[in-house]
Scaffold this motif. Sequence first.
Motif, mmCIF file in Angstrom:
data_model
loop_
_atom_site.group_PDB
_atom_site.id
_atom_site.type_symbol
_atom_site.label_atom_id
_atom_site.label_comp_id
_atom_site.label_asym_id
_atom_site.label_seq_id
_atom_site.Cartn_x
_atom_site.Cartn_y
_atom_site.Cartn_z
ATOM 1 N N UNK A 145 0.831 -1.189 0.000
ATOM 2 C CA UNK A 145 0.000 0.000 0.000
ATOM 3 C C UNK A 145 0.876 1.254 0.000
ATOM 4 N N UNK A 146 0.568 2.164 -0.860
ATOM 5 C CA UNK A 146 1.272 3.436 -0.910
ATOM 6 C C UNK A 146 0.609 4.429 0.040
ATOM 7 N N UNK A 147 1.464 5.034 0.851
ATOM 8 C CA UNK A 147 0.951 6.009 1.806
ATOM 9 C C UNK A 147 0.571 7.293 1.082
ATOM 10 N N UNK A 148 -0.637 7.738 1.343
ATOM 11 C CA UNK A 148 -1.137 8.973 0.740
ATOM 12 C C UNK A 148 -1.346 9.984 1.859
ATOM 13 N N UNK A 149 -0.671 11.083 1.757
ATOM 14 C CA UNK A 149 -0.759 12.131 2.769
ATOM 15 C C UNK A 149 -1.794 13.156 2.335
ATOM 16 N N UNK A 150 -2.675 13.465 3.240
ATOM 17 C CA UNK A 150 -3.694 14.472 2.981
ATOM 18 C C UNK A 150 -3.512 15.613 3.979
ATOM 19 N N UNK A 151 -3.396 16.816 3.463
ATOM 20 C CA UNK A 151 -3.204 17.996 4.300
ATOM 21 C C UNK A 151 -4.565 18.582 4.652
ATOM 22 N N UNK A 152 -4.704 18.838 5.958
ATOM 23 C CA UNK A 152 -5.963 19.386 6.453
ATOM 24 C C UNK A 152 -5.995 20.892 6.271
ATOM 25 N N UNK A 153 -7.190 21.371 6.005
ATOM 26 C CA UNK A 153 -7.377 22.821 5.981
ATOM 27 C C UNK A 153 -7.481 23.338 7.414
ATOM 28 N N UNK A 196 -11.446 18.891 13.797
ATOM 29 C CA UNK A 196 -10.883 17.635 14.284
ATOM 30 C C UNK A 196 -10.356 17.796 15.703
ATOM 31 N N UNK A 197 -9.732 18.962 15.995
ATOM 32 C CA UNK A 197 -9.252 19.206 17.357
ATOM 33 C C UNK A 197 -10.390 19.245 18.364
ATOM 34 N N UNK A 198 -11.495 19.881 17.985
ATOM 35 C CA UNK A 198 -12.628 19.937 18.910
ATOM 36 C C UNK A 198 -13.247 18.559 19.133
ATOM 37 N N UNK A 199 -13.436 17.795 18.048
ATOM 38 C CA UNK A 199 -14.043 16.465 18.207
ATOM 39 C C UNK A 199 -13.145 15.513 18.995
ATOM 40 N N UNK A 239 -10.920 16.384 21.210
ATOM 41 C CA UNK A 239 -10.894 16.846 22.608
ATOM 42 C C UNK A 239 -12.123 16.359 23.358
ATOM 43 N N UNK A 240 -13.289 16.471 22.713
ATOM 44 C CA UNK A 240 -14.521 16.006 23.359
ATOM 45 C C UNK A 240 -14.468 14.508 23.600
ATOM 46 N N UNK A 241 -13.966 13.739 22.625
ATOM 47 C CA UNK A 241 -13.881 12.292 22.798
ATOM 48 C C UNK A 241 -12.916 11.913 23.914
ATOM 49 N N UNK A 242 -11.759 12.613 23.987
ATOM 50 C CA UNK A 242 -10.791 12.314 25.040
ATOM 51 C C UNK A 242 -11.334 12.673 26.420
ATOM 52 N N UNK A 243 -12.073 13.740 26.514
ATOM 53 C CA UNK A 243 -12.666 14.109 27.799
ATOM 54 C C UNK A 243 -13.710 13.082 28.247
ATOM 55 N N UNK A 244 -14.499 12.573 27.315
ATOM 56 C CA UNK A 244 -15.478 11.554 27.678
ATOM 57 C C UNK A 244 -14.792 10.270 28.135
ATOM 58 N N UNK A 245 -13.702 9.900 27.463
ATOM 59 C CA UNK A 245 -12.961 8.721 27.909
ATOM 60 C C UNK A 245 -12.377 8.936 29.301
ATOM 61 N N UNK A 246 -11.898 10.163 29.581
ATOM 62 C CA UNK A 246 -11.355 10.462 30.918
ATOM 63 C C UNK A 246 -12.446 10.374 31.978
ATOM 64 N N UNK A 247 -13.636 10.892 31.682
ATOM 65 C CA UNK A 247 -14.741 10.800 32.646
ATOM 66 C C UNK A 247 -15.119 9.339 32.899
#
Length: 418
Positions: free
Chosen positions: A294-302, A309-312, A314-322
Amino acid sequence: GKNCSLLQEMDVIQKQDENCYCYVQNRTIHLQYLWSTIQIKVNSRERFRFEPISEKNNCRNSETVFEFVACAVQILWKPETCTETFLSIKQYGEDVCFKIQPFKIEPYVVRVKREMLDGKLLFLFVAGIFLFHFANSLSRSAKFFYLSGVILGVLALLVFVLLTLKRFIPRHSTFWILMSGSWMVSLYFIYCFKENIQWLWSEHKIYLLGYFLAVGMTSFAISYQHGPLTTELSITLFTWTLQLTAFVLIYFGVTVPQVAYAVIAVSLCSKGLCYPLGAACHIARKMKHHFKSKKLVFKYLTEEEYREQGESETIRALEELRSFCRSPDFPTWIAVYKLQAPHRFAAFVLGSPHVSAAETKAHDEQYGIGSFFLEEQLFETRAQFEQDEPANSVHEEDEENENEMHTQIPFPYAAELL
């Protein structure tokens, strides 16, 4: 006890008295004669009687019940008279003998010729191959079901009537006994119809067309009222019936029985091998997909995707911590002992935000749009472009600015981190 004239290819015999003729088959098998037939034509200006002669004159020598019934009926059957008749003989079939009885002293002509490619045999063979391989899909087609009902009603009327009245027969044993007898009678009528089709068509064409039209329309109406097959059991039985019919068509579609047996065996093997071949192809595709690099394909985020993605995350990590803090394995008292504000930690575990409203407001004032930090960064960047100094001094000023930034803007709530 009367000697018969032997017929050969390309013979043209003209006689006017009663005589019998025989065609003796060539026992040497040649594949070029696979769909070849011998055509015998007898014509005269006056009517004559065409009488087939069977080798088994004594019906007690019949091996099966069907042969006995056919022999008995053949004895009672009075052959019809005609002025022209045709006889088609398979290349490697049985020897055929017949007798011509003219009513008047009028010459008749017997012509013998070979037809290298008989269209009827080829059609039967191709139809059998097609019917066998597409029996599963045809058995689920409503149009083919209605067509099969019409054909069954025309060729085997007794069988069709018995299938229609099946619900009124209480016992299954009685039904199958009647079905066996109906099939035997229907097969014999089909045999007689095949042998006398030319005479029936020439002498009784109107009655034959009337029978086909009336029985065909009635069969279609009954089949349409019954509706196509719905249960899997009935569809499976219909599929097996079509495949068995396909074998019969293949057998009668060639002149060499050994070739027919070989084609039937190959068809069965190909039908049985489709499942292991399909499984092998599926496993091969899986293995090829597994070992394929498989060839690695890099996709740059806007910027917007990065923020979302940072907000989602963060919310998921906080729920796992709780969830972890609520589990029995979490050392609650040790955490409470080390925290400076246990009540805020308890509120976070119970669902409160991890950042208060005051902290959010202070962060926006310091790092948001129009804040002191942003203005300072903008002015410093503009000053760097205006000054024309060596690269070393520029790097030194950047390091000093970074140090000043860290000293001037500490995180005010670092003490609350775990």
